[in-house]
Design an enzyme around this catalytic site. Structure first.
Site, PDB file in Angstrom:
ATOM      1  N   LYS A   1      37.213  34.638  32.106  1.00  0.00           N
ATOM      2  CA  LYS A   1      38.228  35.410  31.382  1.00  0.00           C
ATOM      3  C   LYS A   1      38.740  34.639  30.167  1.00  0.00           C
ATOM      4  O   LYS A   1      38.835  35.189  29.060  1.00  0.00           O
ATOM      5  CB  LYS A   1      39.404  35.749  32.303  1.00  0.00           C
ATOM      6  CG  LYS A   1      40.446  36.645  31.634  1.00  0.00           C
ATOM      7  CD  LYS A   1      41.649  36.863  32.532  1.00  0.00           C
ATOM      8  CE  LYS A   1      42.578  35.647  32.503  1.00  0.00           C
ATOM      9  NZ  LYS A   1      43.871  35.893  33.187  1.00  0.00           N
TER      10      LYS A   1
ATOM     11  N   ASP B   1      41.780  41.023  32.673  1.00  0.00           N
ATOM     12  CA  ASP B   1      42.890  40.457  33.437  1.00  0.00           C
ATOM     13  C   ASP B   1      43.406  41.536  34.394  1.00  0.00           C
ATOM     14  O   ASP B   1      42.792  42.598  34.551  1.00  0.00           O
ATOM     15  CB  ASP B   1      43.997  39.955  32.505  1.00  0.00           C
ATOM     16  CG  ASP B   1      44.726  41.090  31.793  1.00  0.00           C
ATOM     17  OD1 ASP B   1      44.258  42.252  31.860  1.00  0.00           O
ATOM     18  OD2 ASP B   1      45.774  40.816  31.180  1.00  0.00           O
TER      19      ASP B   1
END
Length: 210
Positions: free
Chosen positions: A120, A138
């Site tokens: 991420k 997220d």
């Protein structure tokens, strides 16, 4: 959800916010990398408060490495998990200083090899700092993708792949920011604010609020 709906969703996001930005404050790729590394389980607001002080003193890999773990801790101790984050940030800074001439690499493999940097974080840096068409998923993006039907998936990677497949290319550069902002301020976790949602008629969530 079909292609026409997805295209209209992102067209509306674009019309409302043509140039979305991350809420993390940064001026260089390294500052962004540091801020994202510090943001796990913390709010952007909280990270910004800490990095304003930290970056005023040290905002390059060499400077962070010179500050050391205990030095960094003094500036970020208001952030959750600050001890492990300080350790990872200093280790990352040392690697960038020693192996990359102080520059943040522009490829996923190199970024993910850095301490504390996962998929991420790498995607955020590649997209926001370097303009690559990646998708960092997220909790907000995971929720919005599943709730609306834009790109349902059982896990983060499945949602990431779905978004990369389904979002029209002309919207990909900014899609990450639009989805985060929508999840943060409208399509909230506990109770989505459907009454003021700009894509209410396109969303496939069955339990809309009134």
């Amino acid at each position: 959800m079909n292609k026409e709906k997805r295209t209209e969703i992102f067209a509306r996001f674009q019309q409302a916010n043509p140039e979305p930005k991350t809420e993390l404050e940064y001026n260089t790729p390294f500052e962004l990398l540091a801020a994202v590394l510090l943001s796990a389980q913390a709010t952007d607001k909280g990270v910004n408060i800490a990095t304003r002080k930290l970056f005023a003193v040290a905002n390059t890999p060499a400077a962070i490495a010179a500050l050391g773990v205990e030095g960094v801790e003094q500036y970020i101790k208001t952030i959750g998990l600050f001890r492990s984050k300080a350790k990872h940030l200093v280790q990352t800074a040392e690697i960038l200083r020693d192996q990359y001439n102080g520059e943040v690499p522009e490829n996923r493999e190199a970024l993910e090899s850095l301490p504390g940097v996962g998929r991420k974080t790498a995607n955020v840096v590649l997209n926001t700092a370097f303009g690559q068409l990646t998708m960092a998923v997220d909790t907000h993006i995971f929720r919005v993708s599943n709730r609306t039907g834009i790109a349902p998936g059982k896990d983060v990677l499945a949602v990431e792949k779905g978004l990369l497949k389904f979002i029209p290319q002309e919207f990909m550069l900014n899609a990450h920011h639009w989805l985060i902002l929508h999840g943060r301020y409208v399509c909230k976790a506990r109770k989505p604010e459907c009454a003021r949602c700009s894509i209410l008629d396109l969303c496939e969530f069955k339990k809309k609020t009134t």
